[in-house]
Design a protein around this motif. Structure first.
Motif, PDB file in Angstrom:
ATOM      1  N   HIS A  10      32.253-133.132  16.908  1.00  0.00           N
ATOM      2  CA  HIS A  10      31.237-132.450  17.728  1.00  0.00           C
ATOM      3  C   HIS A  10      30.338-133.389  18.523  1.00  0.00           C
ATOM      4  O   HIS A  10      29.448-132.918  19.235  1.00  0.00           O
ATOM      5  CB  HIS A  10      30.372-131.563  16.828  1.00  0.00           C
ATOM      6  CG  HIS A  10      31.142-130.526  16.079  1.00  0.00           C
ATOM      7  ND1 HIS A  10      31.758-129.452  16.693  1.00  0.00           N
ATOM      8  CD2 HIS A  10      31.423-130.404  14.744  1.00  0.00           C
ATOM      9  CE1 HIS A  10      32.375-128.709  15.779  1.00  0.00           C
ATOM     10  NE2 HIS A  10      32.187-129.262  14.594  1.00  0.00           N
ATOM     11  N   ARG A  11      30.570-134.698  18.440  1.00  0.00           N
ATOM     12  CA  ARG A  11      29.702-135.652  19.124  1.00  0.00           C
ATOM     13  C   ARG A  11      29.657-135.404  20.627  1.00  0.00           C
ATOM     14  O   ARG A  11      28.589-135.464  21.253  1.00  0.00           O
ATOM     15  CB  ARG A  11      30.164-137.083  18.854  1.00  0.00           C
ATOM     16  CG  ARG A  11      29.284-138.143  19.546  1.00  0.00           C
ATOM     17  CD  ARG A  11      29.847-139.535  19.416  1.00  0.00           C
ATOM     18  NE  ARG A  11      29.824-140.003  18.036  1.00  0.00           N
ATOM     19  CZ  ARG A  11      30.913-140.257  17.322  1.00  0.00           C
ATOM     20  NH1 ARG A  11      32.124-140.040  17.850  1.00  0.00           N
ATOM     21  NH2 ARG A  11      30.808-140.707  16.098  1.00  0.00           N
ATOM     22  N   GLU A  13      29.994-132.658  22.274  1.00  0.00           N
ATOM     23  CA  GLU A  13      29.189-131.487  22.609  1.00  0.00           C
ATOM     24  C   GLU A  13      27.693-131.819  22.568  1.00  0.00           C
ATOM     25  O   GLU A  13      26.921-131.396  23.442  1.00  0.00           O
ATOM     26  CB  GLU A  13      29.493-130.345  21.633  1.00  0.00           C
ATOM     27  CG  GLU A  13      30.891-129.775  21.770  1.00  0.00           C
ATOM     28  CD  GLU A  13      31.176-128.703  20.733  1.00  0.00           C
ATOM     29  OE1 GLU A  13      31.528-127.579  21.137  1.00  0.00           O
ATOM     30  OE2 GLU A  13      31.014-128.997  19.529  1.00  0.00           O
ATOM     31  N   TRP A  14      27.281-132.581  21.586  1.00  0.00           N
ATOM     32  CA  TRP A  14      25.872-132.953  21.480  1.00  0.00           C
ATOM     33  C   TRP A  14      25.464-133.863  22.637  1.00  0.00           C
ATOM     34  O   TRP A  14      24.371-133.721  23.181  1.00  0.00           O
ATOM     35  CB  TRP A  14      25.617-133.655  20.142  1.00  0.00           C
ATOM     36  CG  TRP A  14      26.011-132.828  18.946  1.00  0.00           C
ATOM     37  CD1 TRP A  14      26.156-131.476  18.902  1.00  0.00           C
ATOM     38  CD2 TRP A  14      26.323-133.314  17.643  1.00  0.00           C
ATOM     39  NE1 TRP A  14      26.542-131.072  17.658  1.00  0.00           N
ATOM     40  CE2 TRP A  14      26.652-132.180  16.843  1.00  0.00           C
ATOM     41  CE3 TRP A  14      26.373-134.575  17.045  1.00  0.00           C
ATOM     42  CZ2 TRP A  14      27.016-132.295  15.501  1.00  0.00           C
ATOM     43  CZ3 TRP A  14      26.719-134.684  15.716  1.00  0.00           C
ATOM     44  CH2 TRP A  14      27.040-133.555  14.953  1.00  0.00           C
ATOM     45  N   GLU A  18      22.655-133.144  25.462  1.00  0.00           N
ATOM     46  CA  GLU A  18      21.568-134.069  25.784  1.00  0.00           C
ATOM     47  C   GLU A  18      21.533-134.374  27.276  1.00  0.00           C
ATOM     48  O   GLU A  18      20.462-134.462  27.888  1.00  0.00           O
ATOM     49  CB  GLU A  18      21.724-135.356  24.987  1.00  0.00           C
ATOM     50  CG  GLU A  18      21.428-135.208  23.500  1.00  0.00           C
ATOM     51  CD  GLU A  18      21.698-136.478  22.724  1.00  0.00           C
ATOM     52  OE1 GLU A  18      22.600-137.251  23.144  1.00  0.00           O
ATOM     53  OE2 GLU A  18      21.022-136.705  21.702  1.00  0.00           O
ATOM     54  N   THR A  43      25.176-125.982  18.677  1.00  0.00           N
ATOM     55  CA  THR A  43      24.450-127.047  17.977  1.00  0.00           C
ATOM     56  C   THR A  43      23.558-126.470  16.883  1.00  0.00           C
ATOM     57  O   THR A  43      23.388-127.068  15.815  1.00  0.00           O
ATOM     58  CB  THR A  43      23.615-127.864  18.976  1.00  0.00           C
ATOM     59  OG1 THR A  43      24.470-128.340  20.025  1.00  0.00           O
ATOM     60  CG2 THR A  43      22.950-129.057  18.294  1.00  0.00           C
ATOM     61  N   HIS A  46      25.823-125.933  14.083  1.00  0.00           N
ATOM     62  CA  HIS A  46      26.140-127.222  13.439  1.00  0.00           C
ATOM     63  C   HIS A  46      24.995-127.665  12.539  1.00  0.00           C
ATOM     64  O   HIS A  46      25.219-128.160  11.424  1.00  0.00           O
ATOM     65  CB  HIS A  46      26.404-128.285  14.516  1.00  0.00           C
ATOM     66  CG  HIS A  46      27.549-127.964  15.419  1.00  0.00           C
ATOM     67  ND1 HIS A  46      27.691-128.516  16.681  1.00  0.00           N
ATOM     68  CD2 HIS A  46      28.614-127.132  15.254  1.00  0.00           C
ATOM     69  CE1 HIS A  46      28.786-128.033  17.245  1.00  0.00           C
ATOM     70  NE2 HIS A  46      29.370-127.197  16.406  1.00  0.00           N
ATOM     71  N   LEU A  63      19.584-133.675  15.231  1.00  0.00           N
ATOM     72  CA  LEU A  63      19.990-132.348  15.692  1.00  0.00           C
ATOM     73  C   LEU A  63      18.808-131.371  15.730  1.00  0.00           C
ATOM     74  O   LEU A  63      18.755-130.492  16.590  1.00  0.00           O
ATOM     75  CB  LEU A  63      21.099-131.795  14.789  1.00  0.00           C
ATOM     76  CG  LEU A  63      22.449-132.498  14.895  1.00  0.00           C
ATOM     77  CD1 LEU A  63      23.485-131.771  14.043  1.00  0.00           C
ATOM     78  CD2 LEU A  63      22.928-132.584  16.330  1.00  0.00           C
ATOM     79  N   LEU A  66      17.143-132.039  18.916  1.00  0.00           N
ATOM     80  CA  LEU A  66      17.987-131.587  20.012  1.00  0.00           C
ATOM     81  C   LEU A  66      17.948-130.066  20.146  1.00  0.00           C
ATOM     82  O   LEU A  66      17.829-129.529  21.257  1.00  0.00           O
ATOM     83  CB  LEU A  66      19.433-132.060  19.776  1.00  0.00           C
ATOM     84  CG  LEU A  66      20.457-131.761  20.880  1.00  0.00           C
ATOM     85  CD1 LEU A  66      20.014-132.366  22.211  1.00  0.00           C
ATOM     86  CD2 LEU A  66      21.836-132.290  20.471  1.00  0.00           C
TER      87      LEU A  66
END
Length: 336
Positions: A10-11, A13-14, A18, A43, A46, A63, A66
């Protein structure tokens, strides 16, 4: 859950989320705005999964920040207004008090029974009285014009009210704050208060002056003790939430109940301010005993009507006493 695998999956997507957040909302295209909403929802999911399955403080912190930024971008920021305060006192606070009635009403009944029992024991036992204080000291406390009577006029009314309010608000705040320790400190605070009240009841009854004592304590004590009972009940509820969070995760349950308890601390501070004013200005006044007691009973009935009429209506309308939905952390259901 393998955190490293989860992060690798999932990196991107984060990182994309951002990147979108760094841009102003006006510069986003329609497709990018839709993508921002979708990534925000993913997110949030997650974050819930990590919190419930494999907590990693650093990753959860990242997260959480975020998700908070994304929520602000999606729903916009909101400033508190006088309308929020009005809504809190007309729906949120009475609803929270009503929802916790199954905790604080039994607390009030048990406290009253304990005070009555201890008071009778003290009044009926010269040996117990002798252990409390020397006979001369007891006579000084309970005689006409003694310390039990002069206590309420020992300071200027305004200063006395402020002192009483501060002390009672502290007791209520401790009951709320210490509830998460399985409610045990709350029970200790209640026991201390019960013993203090029972001492007055027992000693004044032994001097055949119980009517004077009740005439002094009832004007402010009814509302004051009710506020303490509510705080204690909420504290005990928090303690039980630690033991049995129900269908929610323990962290989510404590967050929800804790936010409601924080709001109740504000509401109860106002209630205790009213009882402090009564204690400072009405209790030591020259009004007849029946008039002073009537003021205390009226204040108590007004609060009970506030909780059981306004609070019941608010709960029936879906109010829980929690903060507004837009101000809550994003949560998503997670499969067990």
């Amino acid at each position: 859950m393998d955190v490293d695998v989860f992060v690798a999956a999932h990196r991107d997507e984060w990182t994309r989320l951002e990147g979108l957040l760094r841009r102003s909302r006006r510069s986003l295209t329609g497709a990018e705005a839709d993508e921002l909403v979708t990534l925000y929802q993913r997110t949030a999911t997650h974050l819930s999964q990590l919190q419930s399955a494999a907590p990693d403080p650093a990753l959860i912190g990242r997260l959480t920040t975020l998700v908070a930024r994304a929520r602000s971008a999606v729903v916009g920021s909101r400033r508190s207004t006088w309308r929020d305060a009005l809504g809190f006192f007309t729906t949120g606070f009475p609803a929270a008090c009503y929802r916790t009635r199954h905790w604080w009403v039994p607390t009030a009944l048990l406290f009253t029974a304990l005070v009555a029992g201890l008071g009778w024991w003290i009044a009926d036992s010269p040996d117990v009285q002798a252990r409390i204080a020397a006979p001369d000291d007891l006579r000084e406390m309970t005689r006409p014009g003694g310390s039990y009577e002069t206590y309420y006029s020992s300071s200027p009314a305004a200063a006395f009210s402020a002192q009483v309010w501060t002390n009672n608000a502290q007791v209520a705040g401790l009951s709320l704050a210490l509830g998460t320790l399985l409610g045990l400190p709350v029970l200790w605070l209640l026991l201390q208060n019960a013993v203090n009240v029972a001492l007055g009841v027992g000693l004044m009854a032994s001097a055949d002056r119980l009517d004077v004592f009740l005439g002094l304590i009832l004007p402010h004590g009814l509302l004051e003790l009710t506020a303490v009972f509510v705080a204690a009940g909420v504290g005990l509820r928090l303690g039980w939430t630690v033991i049995d969070p129900g269908p929610r995760t323990r962290l989510t349950a404590l967050a929800q109940e804790g936010r409601a308890a924080l709001g109740m601390a504000i509401g109860l501070a106002v209630v205790l301010l009213i009882s402090g004013v009564i204690e400072g200005f009405v209790t030591p006044s020259g009004l007849p005993t029946w008039a002073r007691v009537a003021i205390g009973v009226a204040a108590e009935l007004a609060f009970l009507a506030y909780v059981f009429i306004l609070g019941r209506r608010a709960v029936a309308a879906g109010e829980t006493g929690d903060v507004a939905e837009a101000d809550r952390p994003a949560e998503a259901p997670v499969a067990a």
